[in-house]
Design a protein around this motif. Structure first.
Motif, PDB file in Angstrom:
ATOM      1  N   ARG A 111       0.819  -1.198   0.000  1.00 16.78           N
ATOM      2  CA  ARG A 111       0.000   0.000   0.000  1.00 16.78           C
ATOM      3  C   ARG A 111       0.860   1.257   0.000  1.00 16.78           C
ATOM      4  O   ARG A 111       1.933   1.288   0.584  1.00 16.78           O
ATOM      5  CB  ARG A 111      -0.909   0.045   1.233  1.00 16.78           C
ATOM      6  N   LYS A 118       1.318   5.234   1.216  1.00 18.13           N
ATOM      7  CA  LYS A 118       0.992   5.926   2.454  1.00 18.13           C
ATOM      8  C   LYS A 118      -0.320   6.680   2.271  1.00 18.13           C
ATOM      9  O   LYS A 118      -0.699   7.046   1.159  1.00 18.13           O
ATOM     10  CB  LYS A 118       2.111   6.910   2.824  1.00 18.13           C
ATOM     11  N   GLU A 119      -0.997   6.916   3.379  1.00 10.66           N
ATOM     12  CA  GLU A 119      -2.222   7.694   3.291  1.00 10.66           C
ATOM     13  C   GLU A 119      -1.920   9.092   2.751  1.00 10.66           C
ATOM     14  O   GLU A 119      -0.872   9.666   3.029  1.00 10.66           O
ATOM     15  CB  GLU A 119      -2.896   7.826   4.677  1.00 10.66           C
ATOM     16  N   GLU A 133     -10.549  -6.657   2.228  1.00 12.86           N
ATOM     17  CA  GLU A 133      -9.775  -5.900   3.223  1.00 12.86           C
ATOM     18  C   GLU A 133     -10.512  -4.646   3.675  1.00 12.86           C
ATOM     19  O   GLU A 133     -10.037  -3.922   4.540  1.00 12.86           O
ATOM     20  CB  GLU A 133      -8.426  -5.479   2.640  1.00 12.86           C
ATOM     21  N   ASN A 140     -10.889   5.287   4.643  1.00 14.10           N
ATOM     22  CA  ASN A 140     -10.249   5.871   5.814  1.00 14.10           C
ATOM     23  C   ASN A 140      -9.469   4.810   6.584  1.00 14.10           C
ATOM     24  O   ASN A 140     -10.007   3.758   6.922  1.00 14.10           O
ATOM     25  CB  ASN A 140     -11.314   6.502   6.726  1.00 14.10           C
ATOM     26  N   ARG A 141      -8.197   5.092   6.860  1.00 14.42           N
ATOM     27  CA  ARG A 141      -7.369   4.185   7.667  1.00 14.42           C
ATOM     28  C   ARG A 141      -7.457   4.632   9.119  1.00 14.42           C
ATOM     29  O   ARG A 141      -6.837   5.605   9.528  1.00 14.42           O
ATOM     30  CB  ARG A 141      -5.915   4.240   7.192  1.00 14.42           C
ATOM     31  N   ARG A 142      -8.298   3.916   9.900  1.00 19.94           N
ATOM     32  CA  ARG A 142      -8.470   4.281  11.317  1.00 19.94           C
ATOM     33  C   ARG A 142      -8.567   3.016  12.158  1.00 19.94           C
ATOM     34  O   ARG A 142      -9.275   2.079  11.805  1.00 19.94           O
ATOM     35  CB  ARG A 142      -9.725   5.143  11.497  1.00 19.94           C
ATOM     36  N   ASN A 171      -6.498   0.662  12.594  1.00 25.75           N
ATOM     37  CA  ASN A 171      -6.003  -0.497  11.834  1.00 25.75           C
ATOM     38  C   ASN A 171      -7.076  -1.139  10.954  1.00 25.75           C
ATOM     39  O   ASN A 171      -7.043  -2.341  10.683  1.00 25.75           O
ATOM     40  CB  ASN A 171      -5.413  -1.557  12.783  1.00 25.75           C
ATOM     41  N   LYS A 172      -8.049  -0.336  10.542  1.00 24.13           N
ATOM     42  CA  LYS A 172      -9.112  -0.824   9.659  1.00 24.13           C
ATOM     43  C   LYS A 172      -9.166   0.026   8.397  1.00 24.13           C
ATOM     44  O   LYS A 172      -8.784   1.200   8.400  1.00 24.13           O
ATOM     45  CB  LYS A 172     -10.475  -0.768  10.364  1.00 24.13           C
ATOM     46  N   ASN A 173      -9.631  -0.572   7.319  1.00 23.72           N
ATOM     47  CA  ASN A 173      -9.892   0.153   6.075  1.00 23.72           C
ATOM     48  C   ASN A 173     -11.394   0.411   5.999  1.00 23.72           C
ATOM     49  O   ASN A 173     -12.176  -0.511   5.713  1.00 23.72           O
ATOM     50  CB  ASN A 173      -9.441  -0.662   4.862  1.00 23.72           C
ATOM     51  N   LEU A 192      -6.402   6.122   0.032  1.00 24.19           N
ATOM     52  CA  LEU A 192      -6.292   5.913   1.474  1.00 24.19           C
ATOM     53  C   LEU A 192      -6.033   7.245   2.158  1.00 24.19           C
ATOM     54  O   LEU A 192      -5.061   7.943   1.841  1.00 24.19           O
ATOM     55  CB  LEU A 192      -5.153   4.935   1.783  1.00 24.19           C
ATOM     56  N   SER A 194      -6.623   9.490   6.166  1.00 22.39           N
ATOM     57  CA  SER A 194      -6.666   9.250   7.608  1.00 22.39           C
ATOM     58  C   SER A 194      -7.489  10.340   8.288  1.00 22.39           C
ATOM     59  O   SER A 194      -7.106  11.507   8.295  1.00 22.39           O
ATOM     60  CB  SER A 194      -5.241   9.235   8.177  1.00 22.39           C
TER      61      SER A 194
END
Length: 256
Positions: free
Chosen positions: A4, A6-7, A43, A76-78, A80-82, A103, A105
């Motif tokens: 992946r 980075k956000e 995921e 949203n990566r929050r 440890n979840k997508n 992605l 945050s």
């Protein structure tokens, strides 16, 4: 698991939440020329603020943003979840396991603001907000949600209460046969009164003003409150919470 990127840094845009800017539009404009990442569908989970069943039951003919037209998904990566924030209907019908995503945050509060703005932008059914406000009731006050969603506490309260309406009325709201403006007039009525009023609305296709007059006539036939004396206490029972708060304020200011 896929490699992946980075956000994407949206910190300057996130600052605009406090200024009531259209964060969805700003994010889409920022991302439109960027290349999306790719992750597998399994995921990703749909944001719990959304009522998935409503996406399956209602259609949206308004969606027009460039990000959605190219079937890119904002995730949203929050914690440890997508968490999928946009393009839910396309996601539910997606046959390919690979997902083109951006992605980002966001904190939970920023996520609430984003989802609220997104629902308004896409002109989604009002019952999406009902689900969202009910799911957040235990963690956020109406005053806090008012700040996050740019909606008044009384509006949040009324939208949440739509859930208590009879199913036949909620079905009409889902199918866009009954607007929120008309639906909220069914609140504060007894269930038998709601059903009676609903039949009149369906049969005669009444205007909002006509519904309001019928509603007032129904309420007018009942006492707005009951007063009982129990020992040294006076017990006043009101028709609804709103009337109780208004009357208490008057009593407190004038007599206490």
């Amino acid at each position: 698991m896929s490699n992946r990127k980075k956000e994407i840094d949206l910190s300057s845009l996130i600052d605009k939440y406090s200024k009531n800017q259209d964060i969805v539009k700003e994010i889409e404009k920022t991302l439109i020329d960027k290349k999306p990442d790719s992750i597998s569908k399994d995921e990703v989970e749909i944001d719990s603020l959304y009522d998935i069943s409503l996406f399956k039951q209602t259609k949206n003919i308004y969606s027009s943003s460039p990000v959605e037209e190219s079937q890119r998904f904002l995730v949203n990566r929050r914690d440890n979840k997508n968490i999928l924030l946009t393009n839910i209907r396309a996601f539910l019908n997606l046959k390919d396991n690979k997902l083109p995503v951006f992605l980002i945050s966001l904190t939970e509060e920023e996520e609430i603001s984003f989802v609220s703005t997104y629902l308004k932008k896409e002109k989604e059914n009002i019952l999406f907000f009902t689900h969202m406000f009910i799911s957040l009731k235990a963690r956020y006050s109406e005053e806090k949600l008012s700040i996050l969603t740019s909606m008044s506490p009384s509006q949040i309260r009324n939208i949440r209460r739509l859930f208590s309406l009879p199913d036949v009325i909620k079905d009409d709201i889902k199918n866009d046969c009954l607007s929120y403006t008309k639906a909220r007039l069914f609140l504060n009525l007894k269930e038998e009164e709601q059903k009676k009023l609903y039949l009149l609305v369906k049969d005669k296709k009444l205007s909002t003003r006509d519904i309001e007059l019928l509603r007032k006539s129904m309420i007018g036939k009942r006492d707005k409150y009951q007063i009982k004396l129990r020992g040294k206490r006076i017990i006043i029972t009101f028709l609804n919470e709103e009337d109780a708060k208004k009357t208490f304020d008057k009593i407190y200011k004038n007599y206490l």
